[in-house]
Design an enzyme around this catalytic site. Structure first.
Site, PDB file in Angstrom:
ATOM      1  N   GLU A  41      48.507  37.223  43.157  1.00  0.00           N
ATOM      2  CA  GLU A  41      48.206  36.006  42.401  1.00  0.00           C
ATOM      3  C   GLU A  41      49.108  35.979  41.164  1.00  0.00           C
ATOM      4  O   GLU A  41      49.235  36.997  40.495  1.00  0.00           O
ATOM      5  CB  GLU A  41      46.740  35.966  41.954  1.00  0.00           C
ATOM      6  CG  GLU A  41      46.404  34.639  41.297  1.00  0.00           C
ATOM      7  CD  GLU A  41      44.927  34.502  40.930  1.00  0.00           C
ATOM      8  OE1 GLU A  41      44.166  35.475  41.052  1.00  0.00           O
ATOM      9  OE2 GLU A  41      44.561  33.396  40.510  1.00  0.00           O
ATOM     10  N   GLY A  61      42.833  42.064  34.103  1.00  0.00           N
ATOM     11  CA  GLY A  61      41.648  42.912  34.232  1.00  0.00           C
ATOM     12  C   GLY A  61      41.468  43.433  35.644  1.00  0.00           C
ATOM     13  O   GLY A  61      41.299  44.630  35.860  1.00  0.00           O
ATOM     14  N   ALA A  62      41.513  42.535  36.604  1.00  0.00           N
ATOM     15  CA  ALA A  62      41.309  42.922  37.994  1.00  0.00           C
ATOM     16  C   ALA A  62      41.641  41.746  38.898  1.00  0.00           C
ATOM     17  O   ALA A  62      41.873  40.628  38.414  1.00  0.00           O
ATOM     18  CB  ALA A  62      39.863  43.350  38.230  1.00  0.00           C
ATOM     19  N   MET A  63      41.649  41.997  40.222  1.00  0.00           N
ATOM     20  CA  MET A  63      42.054  40.958  41.173  1.00  0.00           C
ATOM     21  C   MET A  63      41.174  40.987  42.411  1.00  0.00           C
ATOM     22  O   MET A  63      40.932  42.030  42.993  1.00  0.00           O
ATOM     23  CB  MET A  63      43.534  41.182  41.537  1.00  0.00           C
ATOM     24  CG  MET A  63      44.071  40.172  42.516  1.00  0.00           C
ATOM     25  SD  MET A  63      44.054  38.502  41.811  1.00  0.00           S
ATOM     26  CE  MET A  63      43.795  37.546  43.308  1.00  0.00           C
ATOM     27  N   GLU A  64      40.764  39.781  42.820  1.00  0.00           N
ATOM     28  CA  GLU A  64      39.742  39.620  43.860  1.00  0.00           C
ATOM     29  C   GLU A  64      40.263  39.592  45.295  1.00  0.00           C
ATOM     30  O   GLU A  64      39.624  38.992  46.164  1.00  0.00           O
ATOM     31  CB  GLU A  64      38.980  38.318  43.583  1.00  0.00           C
ATOM     32  CG  GLU A  64      39.792  37.007  43.839  1.00  0.00           C
ATOM     33  CD  GLU A  64      40.463  36.414  42.609  1.00  0.00           C
ATOM     34  OE1 GLU A  64      40.732  37.175  41.644  1.00  0.00           O
ATOM     35  OE2 GLU A  64      40.746  35.202  42.621  1.00  0.00           O
ATOM     36  N   ASN A  65      41.399  40.236  45.602  1.00  0.00           N
ATOM     37  CA  ASN A  65      41.920  40.244  46.974  1.00  0.00           C
ATOM     38  C   ASN A  65      40.800  40.460  47.993  1.00  0.00           C
ATOM     39  O   ASN A  65      39.922  41.276  47.791  1.00  0.00           O
ATOM     40  CB  ASN A  65      42.930  41.385  47.123  1.00  0.00           C
ATOM     41  CG  ASN A  65      43.840  41.506  45.927  1.00  0.00           C
ATOM     42  OD1 ASN A  65      44.583  40.593  45.637  1.00  0.00           O
ATOM     43  ND2 ASN A  65      43.740  42.610  45.205  1.00  0.00           N
ATOM     44  N   GLU A  91      34.833  39.837  40.062  1.00  0.00           N
ATOM     45  CA  GLU A  91      35.717  39.925  41.235  1.00  0.00           C
ATOM     46  C   GLU A  91      34.905  39.847  42.518  1.00  0.00           C
ATOM     47  O   GLU A  91      35.318  39.210  43.485  1.00  0.00           O
ATOM     48  CB  GLU A  91      36.559  41.203  41.204  1.00  0.00           C
ATOM     49  CG  GLU A  91      37.352  41.430  39.915  1.00  0.00           C
ATOM     50  CD  GLU A  91      38.189  40.255  39.460  1.00  0.00           C
ATOM     51  OE1 GLU A  91      38.601  39.435  40.298  1.00  0.00           O
ATOM     52  OE2 GLU A  91      38.420  40.133  38.229  1.00  0.00           O
ATOM     53  N   HIS A  96      33.952  36.300  43.309  1.00  0.00           N
ATOM     54  CA  HIS A  96      35.059  35.498  43.823  1.00  0.00           C
ATOM     55  C   HIS A  96      35.047  35.435  45.351  1.00  0.00           C
ATOM     56  O   HIS A  96      35.648  34.542  45.936  1.00  0.00           O
ATOM     57  CB  HIS A  96      36.403  36.101  43.392  1.00  0.00           C
ATOM     58  CG  HIS A  96      36.971  35.533  42.125  1.00  0.00           C
ATOM     59  ND1 HIS A  96      37.020  34.182  41.864  1.00  0.00           N
ATOM     60  CD2 HIS A  96      37.562  36.127  41.054  1.00  0.00           C
ATOM     61  CE1 HIS A  96      37.607  33.989  40.679  1.00  0.00           C
ATOM     62  NE2 HIS A  96      37.937  35.152  40.166  1.00  0.00           N
TER      63      HIS A  96
HETATM   64  N1  PHE Z   1      42.196  36.219  39.538  1.00  0.00           N
HETATM   65  C1  PHE Z   1      42.012  37.317  38.628  1.00  0.00           C
HETATM   66  C2  PHE Z   1      40.614  37.144  38.066  1.00  0.00           C
HETATM   67  O1  PHE Z   1      40.272  36.470  37.230  1.00  0.00           O
HETATM   68  C3  PHE Z   1      42.923  37.362  37.484  1.00  0.00           C
HETATM   69  C4  PHE Z   1      44.343  37.652  37.799  1.00  0.00           C
HETATM   70  C5  PHE Z   1      45.269  36.647  37.778  1.00  0.00           C
HETATM   71  C6  PHE Z   1      44.742  38.926  38.089  1.00  0.00           C
HETATM   72  C7  PHE Z   1      46.593  36.877  38.038  1.00  0.00           C
HETATM   73  C8  PHE Z   1      46.060  39.199  38.335  1.00  0.00           C
HETATM   74  C9  PHE Z   1      46.985  38.170  38.315  1.00  0.00           C
HETATM   75  O2  PHE Z   1      39.687  37.572  38.484  1.00  0.00           O
HETATM   76 ZN    ZN Z   2      38.638  35.434  38.240  1.00  0.00          ZN
END
Ligand code: PHE
Ligand code: ZN
Length: 883
Positions: free
Chosen positions: A127, A268-272, A305, A308
């Site tokens: 992302e 902070g983190a990523m919701e893959n 996350e 999400h």
């Molecule tokens: N989508 C992530 C979040 O809010 C944030 C994020 C955006 C992480 C871009 C990495 C890169 O939960």
């Molecule tokens: Zn988010």
């Protein structure tokens, strides 16, 4: 080149993709500097697209090795490949397969986007537009595909291989000591949710049974040896899963849910999907290394996350303008979770403090933008407090206006209708309009209009008629690109409070049964009848709308609210308002009647003596004065941070001195007993005890130093140790330096703890701090390539040290400009974030303004700026009519 800052993407230009991708088969052969990626894409023309369009796949710094269409190599003239695009002018007008081989270098990837290495482990971040750094693709969220990923690696280098979805296969691979795993994700998803991880990782896990009796293997992967710090995160996952079932009826949809913690991460983190990747700061916790605030953040971000999975993944965004659709909603959901798990009023106050400090600031700055922007040059610059936090406030207002039952029905309809699709803000609002039969078009202005509305309220009591009248007026200041503003639909949760604290029997038919009045015109008037005595109005209870309020209440009236309001948020707000009034006057050099200061101090003393013991966490918030940034914002222009700092220090001293006895009693009665527990009640006791330490130190430096040193030495958890150290930061001298040295020695091998040590030193309000920060940049534990290190040292200096960042000689600005330029070459996203600390520059007095402007101009003048930094600096310098 990505340096062309001219390219502007506009919402109004959206059109569906000319091609769709149904399936993606990836074969990734991990290698430190030459990873081979073979992608087989199953494409077809989009019936909604143009019939004669070329196929243009996005790339970013890619290197094409081979290309085949339906298994046959494409002749050189049939395509064109550059690092940023792969174009086929005459693609088939039927379904076809494209096989693309690229080679990438994860080791030299310092942008931390795409595939990169962190502490030797391989991980990805896609992302918003990182997938195009792995392979050529239609890298946009409305192109959703089913992914199968084969990951191959050296067994010693990467014994653990994880992808999205479920693991379907694995074993030995060709070549010495190679192995592989195949992961399949049955849920179609946009490329930004793709992830893979390969490395040496420790694991903690447990099984979770969903409400539909599905068994899910839940696991957290961390650096080997740190498994004992992953337990709290694991527990938070389980609580989040249960909560989303109970509160929103949402069940998890894969056989595994994995979280991997990495040390180098931009956010902070990523919701893959099925494989969340976290900044390790938001996973690892032990009483010895993490504070109560860290535990609360971990819980909130784990929940965020996880949530999400429905708000973001099952229903995703049509385009990046709809970012708030997933982020605002998911922040709202994680806030509700934390409120349920902890104390609702205390959590609400913390949310509002953060909103005012970050979002209100942004909304009044040159970077102000709508929650749903209409154009961008670099999407990475729109992961902002406005999109996230104000986006969450909009969802909260919607719930306040339509009520909890209709809100839940609307959410259910939204999920039902939009599951598996890439949706828009309109789709979201339509679900609520349809379940309630309400027209939400006026309300939707919250997504489009930037700036923080100001609501002015005047109250009039008529003793003869026994009525009380409230006159409302609202206006929103101009923001970049939006000079004229329309009235907003503002829910005002309100009540009347009698001066003696007894409930009031007033009525007004324009206030709903749950106490909400919807202000949707520029001006409006409410009349309450049956009001037997002059009341004190309590407005915007629970902070029912993200607005600034001007309300003509006397100090006495505010203190009535502090004592008697049934709404805890407004009790806190009343104390803040009284203090802010004094602080603003003092900062502007106006004289303040000694009686006002004494009156405030004695009201706080009364509060400490009677109310505080019942709810220490709440009390700690009440006795903490508005921050220097709060005061600066309230002043709004011609700001002098030195004067603000002095005014705040002086008021803390006066309050501390007036409250010595109750503060000392808190120190005794709240002393830690038994083992550390991160629960909200225990954390609340620690926060009041530490707020007391801070005020005692302000009242009497010698006493404060003695108490802080004792606590620093005897602390058995990081919360108390760090609180003591942070009080010592305000007291120059030997004791402070000794404590800093001891802390460093003790945690020399703990980067996340040393971040706290960097941060505290960067926030020392004294003149020598900039030199100290520069010295610390040479520290062996510091690294310009690790975002956590840079943010804790440089970011804290710029964002939290108002006085020294805004030093009158411009040295703070110059320093930051140097760092931004250096960082930009390694990690543009990180550089652009640091640069946003200039967003309040126009608020400063003249000399500081001109220094800040010169620093910004110096950045703007540097050739080859990244698009990230180029965009922020350009907008920061733009002239507009907002003041
Ligand atoms: N989508 C992530 C979040 O809010 C944030 C994020 C955006 C992480 C871009 C990495 C890169 O939960
Ligand atoms: Zn988010």
């Amino acid at each position: 080149m990505r340096t062309d800052i001219a390219q502007i993407v506009r919402l109004e230009d959206y059109r569906p993709s000319d091609f769709l991708i149904d399936r993606v088969a990836l074969d990734v052969r991990l290698h430190p500097t030459a990873t081979r990626v073979t992608a087989t894409l199953t494409l077809r023309p989009n019936p909604l697209g143009r019939a004669d369009a070329p196929l243009v796949l996005d790339g970013d710094e890619l290197n094409l090795k081979a290309l085949a269409l339906d298994g046959r190599a494409l002749p050189a003239g049939a395509f064109e490949a550059s690092p940023q695009a792969l174009t086929i002018a005459q693609p088939p007008r039927r379904p076809f397969n494209l096989t693309i081989e690229t080679e990438i270098d994860p080791t030299s990837n310092t942008k931390l986007m795409g595939l990169y290495r962190s502490s030797g482990n391989y991980c990805t971040q896609c992302e918003a537009e990182g997938f195009r750094r792995i392979t050529y693709f239609l890298d946009r969220p409305d192109v959703m595909a089913v992914y199968t990923t084969r990951i191959e690696a050296d067994r010693d280098e990467a014994p653990v291989l994880i992808g999205n979805g479920n693991r379907v296969e694995g074993g030995a691979a060709e070549g010495t000591n190679r192995h592989y795993a195949v992961w399949h994700d049955p849920h179609p998803k946009p490329s930004y949710l793709f992830a893979l991880v390969g490395g040496r990782l420790g694991r903690v896990g447990r099984s979770f049974t969903t409400m539909g009796e599905r068994e899910v293997d839940v696991a957290v992967y961390v650096e080997p040896g740190k498994e004992d710090r992953a337990g709290y995160a694991l527990d938070a996952i389980e609580r989040s899963m249960r909560w989303d079932e109970r509160v929103f009826g949402r069940e998890y949809d894969l056989d595994v849910f994995n979280i991997v913690a990495v040390s180098d991460f931009n956010m902070g983190a990523m919701e893959n999907k099925g494989l969340n990747i976290f900044n390790d700061k938001y996973v690892l916790a032990s009483p010895e290394t993490a504070t109560d605030a860290d535990y609360a953040n971990i819980e909130a971000i784990i929940a965020h996350e996880y949530f999400h999975n429905w708000s973001g993944n099952r229903v995703t965004c049509r385009d990046w303008f709809q970012l708030c659709l997933k982020e605002g909603l998911t922040v709202f959901r994680d806030q509700e979770f934390s409120s349920d798990e902890r104390s609702r009023p205390v959590h609400r106050i913390a949310e509002v403090k953060a909103l005012r400090a970050r979002q209100f600031l942004e909304d009044s700055s040159p970077l102000a933008h709508p929650v749903r922007p209409t154009q961008y040059r670099e999407i990475n610059n729109f992961y902002t407090a406005t999109v996230y936090e104000k986006g969450a406030e909009i969802v909260r207002m919607l719930k306040t206006i339509i009520g909890p039952e209709d809100f839940r029905r609307g959410m259910d309809l939204y999920y039902e209708r939009c599951d598996g699709t890439a949706a828009t803000v309109e789709d979201f609002l339509a679900a609520f309009a349809d379940v309630t039969g309400r027209d939400l078009s006026h309300f939707s202005r919250w997504y489009a209009q930037a700036g923080t509305p100001r609501v002015t309220v005047a109250g009039t009591y008529d003793a003869a008629a026994q009525t009380y009248r409230l006159d409302f007026a609202q206006s929103t200041p101009p923001t970049p690109g939006q000079t004229e503003k329309e009235p907003m639909a503002i829910p005002v949760a309100l009540g009347l409070v009698a001066r003696d604290g007894r409930p009031m029997q007033a009525t007004c038919d324009r206030v709903s049964a749950n106490g909400v009045f919807l202000l949707d015109k520029a001006t409006d008037r409410l009349t309450f009848t049956g009001v037997s005595a002059p009341p004190v109005p309590s407005l915007f209870r629970e902070f029912s709308a993200p607005v600034k309020t001007t309300l003509d209440l006397s100090n006495e009236e505010l203190l009535v609210l502090l004592r008697h309001d049934g709404d805890a948020f407004n009790r806190w707000q009343a104390a803040q308002s009284v203090a802010l009034r004094l602080l603003v006057a003092r900062s502007k050099g106006a004289s303040v009647a000694d009686a006002d200061v004494a009156g405030t101090a004695s009201a706080l003393r009364a509060f400490m003596e009677t109310d505080a013991p019942a709810d220490p966490a709440f009390a700690a918030l009440v006795v903490t004065l508005p921050s220097e940034t709060d005061i600066a914002q309230e002043i709004g222009s011609d700001v002098d941070p030195d004067a603000i700092h002095r005014a705040r220090r002086e008021l803390r001293r006066r309050i501390g001195q007036a409250c010595i006895e109750p503060l000392r009693r808190f120190r005794e009665s709240l002393a830690e007993s038994g083992a550390y527990s991160p629960d909200a009640a225990s954390a609340g006791r620690r926060s009041l005890r530490n707020a007391a330490l801070d005020l005692l130190a302000a009242a009497d430096a010698a006493l404060g130093e003695r108490l802080a040193r004792e606590q620093f030495e005897s602390a058995v958890n990081m919360t108390d140790r760090l609180a003591a150290l942070s009080v010592l930061m305000t007291l120059p001298g030997e004791a402070r330096e000794t404590a800093l040295d001891r802390f460093e020695t003790r945690y020399r091998n703990e980067p996340l703890v040393l971040d706290k040590w960097f941060m505290l030193q960067a926030t020392i309000a004294e003149d020598a701090t900039l030199e100290r920060v520069m010295r610390l940049m040479e520290h062996r534990a510091f690294s310009m390539s690790n975002p956590n290190r840079v943010r804790s040292l440089v970011g804290s200096f710029a964002m939290l040290n108002q006085r020294q960042f805004n030093a009158p000689d411009g040295s703070g600005y110059d320093f930051l400009a140097d760092i931004v330029l250096r960082t930009d070459e390694l990690n543009p996203q990180l550089a652009a974030r640091l640069l946003t600390s200039f967003s309040s520059w126009r608020m400063m007095e003249k000399t500081r303004q001109s220094h800040a402007k010169n620093a910004l101009l110096r950045i703007a003048g540097k050739p080859n700026l990244s698009r990230d930094v180029g965009d922020i600096v350009a907008r920061s310098l733009e002239e507009h009519e907002s003041r």
